[in-house]
Design a protein around this motif. Sequence first.
Motif, PDB file in Angstrom:
ATOM      1  N   THR A 172       0.855  -1.182   0.000  1.00  0.00           N
ATOM      2  CA  THR A 172       0.000   0.000   0.000  1.00  0.00           C
ATOM      3  C   THR A 172       0.892   1.234   0.000  1.00  0.00           C
ATOM      4  OG1 THR A 172      -0.106  -0.240   2.371  1.00  0.00           O
ATOM      5  CG2 THR A 172      -1.994  -1.002   1.141  1.00  0.00           C
ATOM      6  N   LEU A 173       0.811   1.974  -1.099  1.00  0.00           N
ATOM      7  CA  LEU A 173       1.688   3.134  -1.250  1.00  0.00           C
ATOM      8  C   LEU A 173       1.046   4.359  -0.634  1.00  0.00           C
ATOM      9  CD1 LEU A 173       2.572   2.595  -4.974  1.00  0.00           C
ATOM     10  CD2 LEU A 173       4.060   2.189  -3.046  1.00  0.00           C
ATOM     11  N   ILE A 174       1.895   5.269  -0.146  1.00  0.00           N
ATOM     12  CA  ILE A 174       1.421   6.582   0.273  1.00  0.00           C
ATOM     13  C   ILE A 174       2.150   7.614  -0.573  1.00  0.00           C
ATOM     14  CG2 ILE A 174       1.239   8.226   2.156  1.00  0.00           C
ATOM     15  CD1 ILE A 174       1.190   5.940   4.067  1.00  0.00           C
ATOM     16  N   PRO A 175       1.424   8.399  -1.367  1.00  0.00           N
ATOM     17  CA  PRO A 175       2.092   9.362  -2.237  1.00  0.00           C
ATOM     18  C   PRO A 175       2.855  10.402  -1.425  1.00  0.00           C
ATOM     19  CG  PRO A 175      -0.271   9.664  -2.288  1.00  0.00           C
ATOM     20  CD  PRO A 175      -0.030   8.405  -1.573  1.00  0.00           C
ATOM     21  N   ARG A 176       3.844  11.004  -2.065  1.00  0.00           N
ATOM     22  CA  ARG A 176       4.806  11.796  -1.305  1.00  0.00           C
ATOM     23  C   ARG A 176       4.171  13.022  -0.659  1.00  0.00           C
ATOM     24  NH1 ARG A 176       8.865  13.533  -5.049  1.00  0.00           N
ATOM     25  NH2 ARG A 176       9.137  11.367  -5.648  1.00  0.00           N
ATOM     26  N   GLY A 177       3.355  13.727  -1.386  1.00  0.00           N
ATOM     27  CA  GLY A 177       2.833  14.967  -0.825  1.00  0.00           C
ATOM     28  C   GLY A 177       1.587  14.787   0.022  1.00  0.00           C
ATOM     29  N   ALA A 178       1.215  13.522   0.314  1.00  0.00           N
ATOM     30  CA  ALA A 178      -0.070  13.278   0.956  1.00  0.00           C
ATOM     31  C   ALA A 178      -0.031  13.669   2.427  1.00  0.00           C
ATOM     32  CB  ALA A 178      -0.432  11.811   0.832  1.00  0.00           C
ATOM     33  N   ASP A 179      -1.206  14.031   2.925  1.00  0.00           N
ATOM     34  CA  ASP A 179      -1.387  14.261   4.349  1.00  0.00           C
ATOM     35  C   ASP A 179      -1.551  12.877   4.982  1.00  0.00           C
ATOM     36  OD1 ASP A 179      -2.406  14.768   6.858  1.00  0.00           O
ATOM     37  OD2 ASP A 179      -3.333  16.639   6.198  1.00  0.00           O
ATOM     38  N   ARG A 180      -0.499  12.385   5.645  1.00  0.00           N
ATOM     39  CA  ARG A 180      -0.457  10.960   5.973  1.00  0.00           C
ATOM     40  C   ARG A 180      -1.592  10.513   6.888  1.00  0.00           C
ATOM     41  NH1 ARG A 180       4.662   8.763   4.545  1.00  0.00           N
ATOM     42  NH2 ARG A 180       4.309   6.960   5.852  1.00  0.00           N
ATOM     43  N   PHE A 181      -1.905  11.320   7.902  1.00  0.00           N
ATOM     44  CA  PHE A 181      -2.955  10.913   8.842  1.00  0.00           C
ATOM     45  C   PHE A 181      -4.309  10.875   8.148  1.00  0.00           C
ATOM     46  CE2 PHE A 181      -6.060  12.189  12.157  1.00  0.00           C
ATOM     47  CZ  PHE A 181      -6.008  11.012  12.872  1.00  0.00           C
ATOM     48  N   SER A 224     -25.483   9.589   4.913  1.00  0.00           N
ATOM     49  CA  SER A 224     -24.759  10.807   4.540  1.00  0.00           C
ATOM     50  C   SER A 224     -23.406  10.895   5.229  1.00  0.00           C
ATOM     51  CB  SER A 224     -25.601  12.030   4.878  1.00  0.00           C
ATOM     52  OG  SER A 224     -25.906  12.023   6.244  1.00  0.00           O
ATOM     53  N   LEU A 225     -23.048   9.892   6.043  1.00  0.00           N
ATOM     54  CA  LEU A 225     -21.753   9.940   6.731  1.00  0.00           C
ATOM     55  C   LEU A 225     -20.589   9.880   5.755  1.00  0.00           C
ATOM     56  CD1 LEU A 225     -21.904   7.687   9.897  1.00  0.00           C
ATOM     57  CD2 LEU A 225     -21.476  10.101   9.745  1.00  0.00           C
ATOM     58  N   SER A 226     -20.777   9.135   4.656  1.00  0.00           N
ATOM     59  CA  SER A 226     -19.609   8.824   3.836  1.00  0.00           C
ATOM     60  C   SER A 226     -19.124  10.016   3.035  1.00  0.00           C
ATOM     61  CB  SER A 226     -19.917   7.654   2.909  1.00  0.00           C
ATOM     62  OG  SER A 226     -21.068   7.920   2.180  1.00  0.00           O
ATOM     63  N   THR A 227     -19.930  11.103   2.920  1.00  0.00           N
ATOM     64  CA  THR A 227     -19.456  12.265   2.160  1.00  0.00           C
ATOM     65  C   THR A 227     -18.176  12.826   2.775  1.00  0.00           C
ATOM     66  OG1 THR A 227     -21.106  13.452   3.425  1.00  0.00           O
ATOM     67  CG2 THR A 227     -21.549  13.146   1.110  1.00  0.00           C
ATOM     68  N   VAL A 228     -18.158  12.916   4.112  1.00  0.00           N
ATOM     69  CA  VAL A 228     -16.989  13.485   4.786  1.00  0.00           C
ATOM     70  C   VAL A 228     -15.760  12.635   4.493  1.00  0.00           C
ATOM     71  CG1 VAL A 228     -16.091  14.186   6.997  1.00  0.00           C
ATOM     72  CG2 VAL A 228     -18.520  14.279   6.597  1.00  0.00           C
ATOM     73  N   THR A 229     -15.946  11.323   4.596  1.00  0.00           N
ATOM     74  CA  THR A 229     -14.829  10.417   4.359  1.00  0.00           C
ATOM     75  C   THR A 229     -14.302  10.555   2.945  1.00  0.00           C
ATOM     76  OG1 THR A 229     -16.439   8.977   5.367  1.00  0.00           O
ATOM     77  CG2 THR A 229     -14.240   8.173   5.191  1.00  0.00           C
ATOM     78  N   ILE A 230     -15.229  10.679   1.992  1.00  0.00           N
ATOM     79  CA  ILE A 230     -14.815  10.766   0.595  1.00  0.00           C
ATOM     80  C   ILE A 230     -14.015  12.033   0.365  1.00  0.00           C
ATOM     81  CG2 ILE A 230     -15.711  11.157  -1.719  1.00  0.00           C
ATOM     82  CD1 ILE A 230     -17.808   9.083  -1.103  1.00  0.00           C
ATOM     83  N   PHE A 231     -14.440  13.134   0.989  1.00  0.00           N
ATOM     84  CA  PHE A 231     -13.678  14.359   0.782  1.00  0.00           C
ATOM     85  C   PHE A 231     -12.309  14.259   1.443  1.00  0.00           C
ATOM     86  CE2 PHE A 231     -12.522  18.817   0.941  1.00  0.00           C
ATOM     87  CZ  PHE A 231     -12.725  19.112  -0.388  1.00  0.00           C
ATOM     88  N   MET A 232     -12.251  13.600   2.619  1.00  0.00           N
ATOM     89  CA  MET A 232     -10.950  13.381   3.256  1.00  0.00           C
ATOM     90  C   MET A 232     -10.019  12.632   2.318  1.00  0.00           C
ATOM     91  SD  MET A 232     -12.070  12.336   7.041  1.00  0.00           S
ATOM     92  CE  MET A 232     -10.600  11.714   7.760  1.00  0.00           C
TER      93      MET A 232
END
Lengths: 499, 125
Positions: A172-181, A224-232
């Motif tokens: 599982t990769l994490i892109p370099r500029g990503a906000d890790r948390f 409607s909970l998943s909208t927040v997660t999707i934007f995160m």
Amino acid sequence: MMLPEPVLRRIPLVNRLRRMGPEFFPTGIRQRIPHPKSRVLLTGFIAFFVVSNVFNVFLTYWVINGNLDGKWYDFRDPGVAMGQFTGWLDDRNAELPSGLDFLGAHWLSYAVSAAIGGLAILSFIGLVLLLLVWSERRLLARIQVRRGPNRVGPYGLLQPLADALKLIQKETLIPRGADRFMFYLPPLLIFIPLLLVWGPVPWSPSMTYLDLNVGVLYILAIGSLSTVTIFMAGWSSNNHYALLGAMRTIAMMISYEIPQSIALLAVVIMVGSMNLGDIVQWQADHNLWLAALLPLALFAFFFSSTAELNRTPNDIAEAESEIVAGFHTEYSGMKFGLYLAVELGNALAVGALVTTLFLGGSSLFGLEDNWLPPYMIFGVKVALMYFVFIWLRGTLPRFRLDQLMAFAWKYLIPLTILNTLIVAVEASIFERWDVNEAVSLGLFSIGNIAIAIALMRAWSRVLGYRPEREPLLRPTLTTTVGGLRASERMRGVSARAGL
Amino acid sequence: MDTLFGNYVAVLLASVVGFMMVMSALLGSRLLAPFSKERQKGTTYECGMLPIRRASTNVGMRFYLYAIIFIIFDVEAVFIFPWALSFVDMPGAPSAMAYWEMVIFVGILGVGLAYAWKKGALQWR
């Protein structure tokens, strides 16, 4: 055989049976030597037939004699077993030394039954997801004249398991500029609503994990909970595709949430309760599915759910040909697998909600009392709804984002609000009218179907939606024409149409 | 009180169970999958080119318009739910005052929607 051979050859069923082997249908011309595999199949089939019939006779005897009523092994209703178990737990609870009394008198049974129910929902979803992936891929392949997965295991049934094993072994990769948390959280948070949606859905009158009296509101809230997660997910992965996908998804999800909730208002007004168990019971009592009584609400709910799910008529969130995979472009390995699982599981959950709210849930016109276990009826209906989802995915093209947004705001919202006001009048007339129920409900459903058709036609004319009556390029089945010739023919048609 | 407590304890437990399941899947991946630090692996996925600018930029103005209308209508739907539950049992229901009040309430919102429509807030540009 009685019929002559040329006639027999034209009956499709006969051909089908013949192809399975001479045991199933004699060819009449020459007897082939039966293949050992088909002999084994035939023996197995006969044995299954005999054993299941004997078993059925016993079962019928038991059910009719009432030997099962109220026993813990009553397979028609596992709720009975659960009730007895919680009763037993309550007795144990009373014997416990006091000290935890501030939690309530029945805290042990609440906790244990909640844990058992949660595990049951989880294992059900986990098992069914494996089957869903397989059935979706096979059916889509069938629709597109392909074979689909057929190598791993019998009929390719183990393919999803192999896929899951593959995904869990991938980095599982994490892109370099990503906000890790923020990048780590969404796969965790998006899975939990999937479990919670199943809570208030009644599998049978006594099989409900959460018997909430605000069930409908609870579903809307969880949905409607998943909208927040999707934007995160979209914002934290530092990818233009992901951010675009997240924005599009959220714009669409919040737009379609409104027609969804207003469509459910019609159901609540008609039934007079927000408890999903009561809604199913109402449909069972009146021997009428709400699909017939509230067709416009069903259409609005179904269409907006496909938008909420990002499934094909409305899958602009992850339009593969436009923005790579939408908000989960940067996710790989098991995290991507979780998104995949959530997508399929949500489709199944929406199937369950449509079944519960509009298609009678676990009731089937009185058959659920003695003849069929209610949870089986429910399961079959949910599977059929899921089939409809796959069918839509194989049939419809993708809409554009502006078309979808316009459809939600300009078409569905005005129509559902009008529908709600009409249903409110009908429900109060139904409450007071001293006529046989069949007459009034029949009149209302015929009237509502007519109103739905008239409203939809009139409003689409106002907005200028016109159906394509004669498509320029008719779809041509490649199996009947053959690949090259089909393309030639289509080119001919488009040349004549001046394209 | 008891039923309320029981219901929402179940919600909590289901979410804990779901959380454990997801964590186990991710932990399994952590144990089974290879992990190696490499500079090129961390590049953003973008059709073979390096992306220009950071992606986490401002959100377009039209999303705010939709969000504002969404909040109004979502709150409206939540307001109508209690009315929907109690309307049928009111005396003289189909023509009761409550019905016309709701028609006026929805009508005002409808006028708002029509205004937004006229002003082009619903136009996706």
